[in-house]
Design a protein around this motif. Structure first.
Motif, PDB file in Angstrom:
ATOM      1  N   UNK A 145       0.865  -1.184   0.000  1.00 37.57           N
ATOM      2  CA  UNK A 145       0.000   0.000   0.000  1.00 37.57           C
ATOM      3  C   UNK A 145       0.900   1.231   0.000  1.00 37.57           C
ATOM      4  N   UNK A 146       0.864   2.004  -1.072  1.00 39.94           N
ATOM      5  CA  UNK A 146       1.737   3.174  -1.182  1.00 39.94           C
ATOM      6  C   UNK A 146       0.967   4.317  -1.820  1.00 39.94           C
ATOM      7  N   UNK A 147       1.592   5.509  -1.814  1.00 37.58           N
ATOM      8  CA  UNK A 147       0.934   6.671  -2.416  1.00 37.58           C
ATOM      9  C   UNK A 147      -0.384   6.967  -1.741  1.00 37.58           C
ATOM     10  N   UNK A 148      -1.485   6.847  -2.487  1.00 34.71           N
ATOM     11  CA  UNK A 148      -2.832   6.974  -1.926  1.00 34.71           C
ATOM     12  C   UNK A 148      -3.678   5.764  -2.314  1.00 34.71           C
ATOM     13  N   UNK A 149      -3.037   4.591  -2.343  1.00 37.91           N
ATOM     14  CA  UNK A 149      -3.702   3.375  -2.798  1.00 37.91           C
ATOM     15  C   UNK A 149      -4.571   2.714  -1.726  1.00 37.91           C
ATOM     16  N   UNK A 150      -4.699   3.348  -0.549  1.00 39.25           N
ATOM     17  CA  UNK A 150      -5.545   2.752   0.492  1.00 39.25           C
ATOM     18  C   UNK A 150      -6.995   2.622   0.028  1.00 39.25           C
ATOM     19  N   UNK A 151      -7.397   3.455  -0.938  1.00 35.80           N
ATOM     20  CA  UNK A 151      -8.767   3.384  -1.464  1.00 35.80           C
ATOM     21  C   UNK A 151      -9.023   2.067  -2.198  1.00 35.80           C
ATOM     22  N   UNK A 152      -7.945   1.448  -2.658  1.00 33.95           N
ATOM     23  CA  UNK A 152      -8.092   0.279  -3.532  1.00 33.95           C
ATOM     24  C   UNK A 152      -7.488  -0.989  -2.935  1.00 33.95           C
ATOM     25  N   UNK A 153      -7.461  -1.077  -1.623  1.00 33.21           N
ATOM     26  CA  UNK A 153      -6.897  -2.270  -1.003  1.00 33.21           C
ATOM     27  C   UNK A 153      -7.606  -3.543  -1.475  1.00 33.21           C
ATOM     28  N   UNK A 154      -8.942  -3.561  -1.619  1.00 28.02           N
ATOM     29  CA  UNK A 154      -9.562  -4.782  -2.156  1.00 28.02           C
ATOM     30  C   UNK A 154      -9.038  -5.155  -3.545  1.00 28.02           C
ATOM     31  N   UNK A 155      -8.780  -4.155  -4.384  1.00 26.88           N
ATOM     32  CA  UNK A 155      -8.227  -4.393  -5.720  1.00 26.88           C
ATOM     33  C   UNK A 155      -6.804  -4.938  -5.610  1.00 26.88           C
ATOM     34  N   UNK A 156      -6.006  -4.351  -4.709  1.00 23.79           N
ATOM     35  CA  UNK A 156      -4.646  -4.834  -4.483  1.00 23.79           C
ATOM     36  C   UNK A 156      -4.655  -6.277  -3.995  1.00 23.79           C
ATOM     37  N   UNK A 157      -5.589  -6.581  -3.081  1.00 23.31           N
ATOM     38  CA  UNK A 157      -5.689  -7.943  -2.552  1.00 23.31           C
ATOM     39  C   UNK A 157      -6.068  -8.925  -3.654  1.00 23.31           C
ATOM     40  N   UNK A 158      -7.006  -8.532  -4.490  1.00 27.82           N
ATOM     41  CA  UNK A 158      -7.418  -9.391  -5.605  1.00 27.82           C
ATOM     42  C   UNK A 158      -6.247  -9.669  -6.538  1.00 27.82           C
ATOM     43  N   UNK A 159      -5.478  -8.631  -6.854  1.00 27.69           N
ATOM     44  CA  UNK A 159      -4.325  -8.801  -7.745  1.00 27.69           C
ATOM     45  C   UNK A 159      -3.249  -9.680  -7.124  1.00 27.69           C
ATOM     46  N   UNK A 160      -3.220  -9.742  -5.781  1.00 36.52           N
ATOM     47  CA  UNK A 160      -2.242 -10.577  -5.078  1.00 36.52           C
ATOM     48  C   UNK A 160      -2.736 -12.009  -4.906  1.00 36.52           C
ATOM     49  N   UNK A 161      -3.951 -12.305  -5.389  1.00 38.05           N
ATOM     50  CA  UNK A 161      -4.467 -13.665  -5.319  1.00 38.05           C
ATOM     51  C   UNK A 161      -5.434 -13.923  -4.192  1.00 38.05           C
ATOM     52  N   UNK A 162      -5.774 -12.897  -3.415  1.00 37.72           N
ATOM     53  CA  UNK A 162      -6.739 -13.047  -2.317  1.00 37.72           C
ATOM     54  C   UNK A 162      -8.102 -12.556  -2.824  1.00 37.72           C
ATOM     55  N   UNK A 163      -8.844 -13.461  -3.419  1.00 39.12           N
ATOM     56  CA  UNK A 163     -10.054 -13.036  -4.118  1.00 39.12           C
ATOM     57  C   UNK A 163     -11.351 -13.354  -3.386  1.00 39.12           C
ATOM     58  N   UNK A 164     -11.256 -13.886  -2.158  1.00 38.54           N
ATOM     59  CA  UNK A 164     -12.490 -14.109  -1.394  1.00 38.54           C
ATOM     60  C   UNK A 164     -12.743 -12.838  -0.571  1.00 38.54           C
ATOM     61  N   UNK A 165     -13.425 -11.906  -1.186  1.00 38.73           N
ATOM     62  CA  UNK A 165     -13.632 -10.571  -0.616  1.00 38.73           C
ATOM     63  C   UNK A 165     -15.115 -10.395  -0.304  1.00 38.73           C
ATOM     64  N   UNK A 166     -15.408 -10.034   0.933  1.00 42.78           N
ATOM     65  CA  UNK A 166     -16.793  -9.870   1.364  1.00 42.78           C
ATOM     66  C   UNK A 166     -17.079  -8.465   1.853  1.00 42.78           C
ATOM     67  N   UNK A 167     -18.324  -8.260   2.212  1.00 44.18           N
ATOM     68  CA  UNK A 167     -18.775  -6.943   2.669  1.00 44.18           C
ATOM     69  C   UNK A 167     -19.707  -7.119   3.856  1.00 44.18           C
ATOM     70  N   UNK A 168     -19.629  -6.184   4.783  1.00 45.95           N
ATOM     71  CA  UNK A 168     -20.498  -6.201   5.957  1.00 45.95           C
ATOM     72  C   UNK A 168     -21.081  -4.797   6.153  1.00 45.95           C
ATOM     73  N   UNK A 169     -22.386  -4.732   6.273  1.00 45.57           N
ATOM     74  CA  UNK A 169     -23.025  -3.450   6.577  1.00 45.57           C
ATOM     75  C   UNK A 169     -22.647  -3.042   7.991  1.00 45.57           C
ATOM     76  N   UNK A 170     -22.091  -1.851   8.136  1.00 45.31           N
ATOM     77  CA  UNK A 170     -21.619  -1.387   9.448  1.00 45.31           C
ATOM     78  C   UNK A 170     -22.291  -0.064   9.797  1.00 45.31           C
ATOM     79  N   UNK A 171     -22.285   0.219  11.074  1.00 43.87           N
ATOM     80  CA  UNK A 171     -22.895   1.451  11.571  1.00 43.87           C
ATOM     81  C   UNK A 171     -21.947   2.619  11.369  1.00 43.87           C
ATOM     82  N   UNK A 172     -22.475   3.714  10.845  1.00 44.19           N
ATOM     83  CA  UNK A 172     -21.691   4.918  10.640  1.00 44.19           C
ATOM     84  C   UNK A 172     -22.186   5.999  11.582  1.00 44.19           C
ATOM     85  N   UNK A 173     -21.257   6.598  12.315  1.00 46.90           N
ATOM     86  CA  UNK A 173     -21.623   7.621  13.292  1.00 46.90           C
ATOM     87  C   UNK A 173     -21.184   8.999  12.818  1.00 46.90           C
ATOM     88  N   UNK A 174     -21.898   9.989  13.239  1.00 49.14           N
ATOM     89  CA  UNK A 174     -21.508  11.365  12.930  1.00 49.14           C
ATOM     90  C   UNK A 174     -20.215  11.695  13.654  1.00 49.14           C
TER      91      UNK A 174
END
Length: 320
Positions: free
Chosen positions: A170-199
């Protein structure tokens, strides 16, 4: 160790004690062994002093202090490097991410077998000037990355299998694309969880609208690197060869046409009097330059030894 929580921060002195106390309650209630790694990204307030005080009260607190502000990606990179937990959780320091989500994220990694789980703040407490560009940005990211099941690539609340964070860069400003980086590294079991967002409770957002423009540029960069980063010759060399060959053939046709005219006794303008001659000649030179750019790019591809060389002033309980 069960969990490593990595918290990148910049000027969040007010929220840190409350955030750590909240994380501590969740960990103790669930019986997790854990560490909390605070990465102070060049804060100009008293954030580092707060981290030092927290470390005196709990052995679970670790800290990394940058000499200056580098950005979120470098902070995550250094936090990932130090993490020891089987599951790594990242969250923002502004209390908008809820530590109560940690057990659910941990379960999805350990029991459901995901490599990476990204939070999805379905109900957000952000202004429209932030939410609308975010939706457009995420739609583009899904299309280009091929990770179609994520609604929010840039959510700070994520969980990772330890192997993932140890095998992505993770370099530059690539934190936005960590799932993409993980996929390119062969870690393709990527999930999502609805989480609570607070003000936001303290301070104000550290990100401006320019992050959306930078985000698109980073996405194009990552797309290029993931497809051609190891073999830039495949794109530049190919384009250069096509441009050169087409221009060469066009020049050849122009020359043959002139020879036919001469053989028929037609004496007109010189070949060099035609504007097409110079257009085709210039195109041949451009094709040659593209080919050479691909060749040079192949030689220097991803060879910068100081890409992740960040000046760390001080650490707490982290490997020296």
């Amino acid at each position: 160790m069960d969990i490593s929580v990595i918290v990148p921060l910049f000027n969040e002195e007010e929220s840190l004690p409350e955030l750590f106390a909240w994380i501590e309650r969740v960990m103790q209630a669930n019986g997790f062994s854990y560490e909390v790694i605070f990465v102070n990204d060049g804060s100009t307030d008293h954030s580092w002093q707060v981290i030092e005080e927290l470390s005196k009260k709990s052995d679970a607190v670790k800290g990394i202090k940058f000499r200056r502000n580098y950005g979120k990606s470098p902070a995550l990179f250094c936090g990932f490097k130090e993490a020891q937990g089987d599951v790594v959780i990242t969250m923002d320091a502004d209390l908008q991410d809820s530590p109560d989500e940690i057990p659910g994220l941990y379960q999805m990694i350990k029991e459901e077998g995901y490599d990476l789980v990204s939070g999805y703040k379905q109900k957000r407490y952000d202004p429209l000037t932030k939410t609308i560009p975010t939706k457009l940005f995420n739609a583009t990211a899904r299309k280009i990355s091929g990770v179609h099941n994520l609604h929010d690539f840039n959510c700070g609340l994520k969980a990772y299998r330890k192997d993932v964070v140890k095998n992505i860069e993770v370099y530059g400003e690539m934190h936005r694309y960590i799932p993409y980086l993980a996929k390119n590294a062969g870690f393709d079991k990527i999930g999502e969880k609805v989480v609570h967002h607070q003000a936001r409770k303290y301070g104000k957002s550290k990100f401006g609208l320019n992050r959306f423009f930078n985000g698109y540029l980073d996405l194009l960069t990552l797309w290029f690197l993931s497809n051609f980063g190891k073999k830039p010759m495949h794109v530049f060399g190919f384009l250069g060869s096509i441009v050169f060959l087409l221009s060469f053939v066009a020049l050849l046709i122009l020359g043959i046409n002139k020879l036919v005219e001469l053989s028929n006794g037609i004496y007109g303008n010189l070949v060099t009097d035609s504007a097409w001659f110079y257009i085709f000649l210039t195109s041949m030179l451009i094709g040659t330059q593209l080919f050479l750019a691909g060749f040079i790019g192949d030689l220097v591809s991803r060879s910068n030894p100081s890409r992740n060389d960040y000046q760390i002033e001080e650490k707490i309980r982290c490997e020296k």
